[in-house]
Design a protein around this motif. Structure first.
Motif, short mmCIF file in Angstrom:
data_model
loop_
_atom_site.label_atom_id
_atom_site.label_comp_id
_atom_site.label_asym_id
_atom_site.label_seq_id
_atom_site.Cartn_x
_atom_site.Cartn_y
_atom_site.Cartn_z
N PHE A 98 0.83 -1.21 0.00
CA PHE A 98 0.00 0.00 0.00
C PHE A 98 0.86 1.26 0.00
N VAL A 99 2.03 1.18 0.60
CA VAL A 99 2.95 2.31 0.64
C VAL A 99 3.75 2.40 -0.66
N ILE A 100 4.30 1.26 -1.09
CA ILE A 100 5.10 1.24 -2.32
C ILE A 100 4.27 1.73 -3.51
N ALA A 101 2.99 1.38 -3.52
CA ALA A 101 2.11 1.77 -4.62
C ALA A 101 1.50 3.15 -4.44
N ASN A 102 1.94 3.89 -3.42
CA ASN A 102 1.44 5.25 -3.17
C ASN A 102 -0.08 5.30 -2.99
N ARG A 103 -0.61 4.29 -2.32
CA ARG A 103 -2.04 4.21 -2.06
C ARG A 103 -2.36 4.57 -0.60
N PRO A 113 -2.18 10.08 -4.18
CA PRO A 113 -1.80 11.43 -3.72
C PRO A 113 -2.42 12.59 -4.47
N PHE A 114 -2.92 12.37 -5.71
CA PHE A 114 -3.35 13.50 -6.53
C PHE A 114 -4.73 13.28 -7.16
N PHE A 115 -5.40 14.41 -7.40
CA PHE A 115 -6.59 14.49 -8.25
C PHE A 115 -7.82 13.79 -7.69
N ASP A 116 -8.80 14.56 -7.28
CA ASP A 116 -10.11 14.01 -6.92
C ASP A 116 -10.72 13.36 -8.15
N GLY A 117 -11.35 12.21 -7.92
CA GLY A 117 -12.01 11.51 -9.02
C GLY A 117 -11.14 10.47 -9.71
N PHE A 118 -9.84 10.45 -9.42
CA PHE A 118 -8.97 9.44 -10.02
C PHE A 118 -9.20 8.13 -9.28
N PRO A 119 -9.69 7.08 -9.96
CA PRO A 119 -10.11 5.86 -9.25
C PRO A 119 -8.94 5.08 -8.67
N LEU A 120 -9.13 4.57 -7.46
CA LEU A 120 -8.18 3.67 -6.85
C LEU A 120 -8.78 2.27 -6.97
N LEU A 121 -8.48 1.61 -8.07
CA LEU A 121 -9.08 0.31 -8.35
C LEU A 121 -8.56 -0.73 -7.36
N PRO A 122 -9.42 -1.70 -6.96
CA PRO A 122 -10.76 -1.98 -7.47
C PRO A 122 -11.88 -1.29 -6.70
N HIS A 123 -11.57 -0.28 -5.89
CA HIS A 123 -12.57 0.38 -5.06
C HIS A 123 -13.50 1.25 -5.91
N ARG A 124 -14.72 1.40 -5.42
CA ARG A 124 -15.69 2.28 -6.08
C ARG A 124 -15.55 3.72 -5.60
N SER A 125 -14.89 3.90 -4.46
CA SER A 125 -14.66 5.25 -3.96
C SER A 125 -13.16 5.43 -3.78
N ASP A 176 -11.32 8.01 -3.83
CA ASP A 176 -10.83 8.85 -4.93
C ASP A 176 -10.75 10.33 -4.58
N ASP A 177 -10.85 10.66 -3.28
CA ASP A 177 -10.87 12.08 -2.93
C ASP A 177 -10.05 12.41 -1.68
N GLY A 178 -9.27 11.45 -1.19
CA GLY A 178 -8.47 11.69 0.00
C GLY A 178 -9.21 11.49 1.31
N GLY A 179 -10.50 11.19 1.24
CA GLY A 179 -11.30 11.13 2.45
C GLY A 179 -11.71 9.74 2.87
N LYS A 180 -11.07 8.70 2.32
CA LYS A 180 -11.42 7.32 2.66
C LYS A 180 -10.20 6.55 3.15
N LEU A 181 -10.46 5.57 4.02
CA LEU A 181 -9.39 4.76 4.57
C LEU A 181 -9.96 3.42 5.02
N ASP A 182 -9.26 2.34 4.68
CA ASP A 182 -9.62 1.00 5.14
C ASP A 182 -8.67 0.56 6.25
N LEU A 183 -9.25 -0.04 7.27
CA LEU A 183 -8.48 -0.56 8.40
C LEU A 183 -8.70 -2.07 8.53
N ALA A 184 -7.67 -2.78 8.94
CA ALA A 184 -7.80 -4.22 9.18
C ALA A 184 -8.50 -4.46 10.51
#
Length: 271
Positions: A94-99, A131-143, A145-153
């Motif tokens: 997740f870090v190496i891929a800048n996600r 890191p950049f651009f609202d609306g740029f999809p972070l596949l395979p997620h549907r959201s 894409d705006d800096g305001g989401k985070l998944d936790l284990a």
């Protein structure tokens, strides 16, 4: 340059852009170095080895030195990698891929909750945002894409020792399920029965050996602290876990819809 070479490089640019956002641009910056190595290093495999090493260095330096300050100009900051004891990456992909970029308010909220937990608990993050651009999809997620989401284990315990698991039980970070028990509402079966074939797809890629114990008390504590944090607007969780953990009164904890994937393998939070 042959057509095949052009297509191969175009495919690499596309793959790197789709999965890391900045990798395609860094791949373009690497091209003059690639050309120099191709011209000066003899031997097919030796040249390829040098080129691979050179791209890895360009990518690493770009991700470490260029991306973070530019992302801050875009209103996003990286989640902690080494500096914060209470919040860490579940794995370094997740870090190496800048996600692992979020808005500062989400970073602050995640750290607040992590530091409120018992000192023995470390929270592990999965996908966040690019890191950049609202609306740029972070596949395979549907959201995401705006800096305001985070998944936790989720928090798991080893059954014999009771020691907390470091990271995620899944090699993907996703797909290791805390599935509905007998008598609990089975939302995944409902979604799949309605034709949403993707809903449980990730679980088919991850062994479900169940050699870990889902910590109901710590996960309940975590979810309650997240739900009560003023900066957190929504939390996505499967309905059976919301009921099992006694969270029915928490309006921020909600079902995410069948068009997504199941959320009994991670916690999704957002501003």
């Amino acid at each position: 340059m042959t057509v095949i070479a052009i297509l191969r490089r175009a495919a690499l640019f596309l793959i790197l852009t789709v999965f890391t956002q900045v990798g395609g641009v860094l791949y373009l910056l690497y091209q003059p170095i690639r050309w120099q190595i191709s011209q000066r290093v003899p031997g097919k495999w030796r040249s390829r080895g040098y080129r691979l090493l050179a791209f890895a260095m360009v990518y690493a330096l770009g991700s470490l030195l260029l991306v973070p300050p530019l992302a801050r100009l875009n209103g996003r900051v990286p989640l902690p990698v080494f500096s914060e004891v209470a919040l860490k990456p579940a794995n370094y992909f997740f870090v190496i891929a800048n996600r692992h970029y979020v808005k500062p308010a989400l970073l602050e909220a995640a750290l607040d909750v992590a530091n409120q937990m018992d000192h023995s608990v470390t929270l592990y993050f999965l996908d966040a945002n690019f890191p950049f651009f609202d609306g740029f999809p972070l596949l395979p997620h549907r959201s995401h894409d705006d800096g305001g989401k985070l998944d936790l284990a989720f928090i798991y315990e080893k059954p014999v020792t009771g020691k907390l698991l470091s990271g995620s039980p899944s090699w993907l970070g996703y797909g290791y399920l805390e599935a509905p028990r007998a008598g609990e509402y089975d939302q995944p079966a409902n979604c799949e029965g309605r034709g949403y074939w993707q809903y449980s797809l990730l679980s088919r890629l991850v062994p479900q050996d169940k050699n870990l114990d889902f910590s109901a008390s710590l996960n309940q504590q975590l979810l309650l602290r997240l739900a009560r944090h003023p900066a957190i607007g929504k939390i996505f969780l499967e309905p059976h876990l919301k009921t099992r953990l006694g969270l029915e009164g928490q309006k921020k904890v909600r079902f995410h819809g069948c068009a997504a994937v199941r959320h009994d393998d991670h916690i999704h939070i957002q501003l």
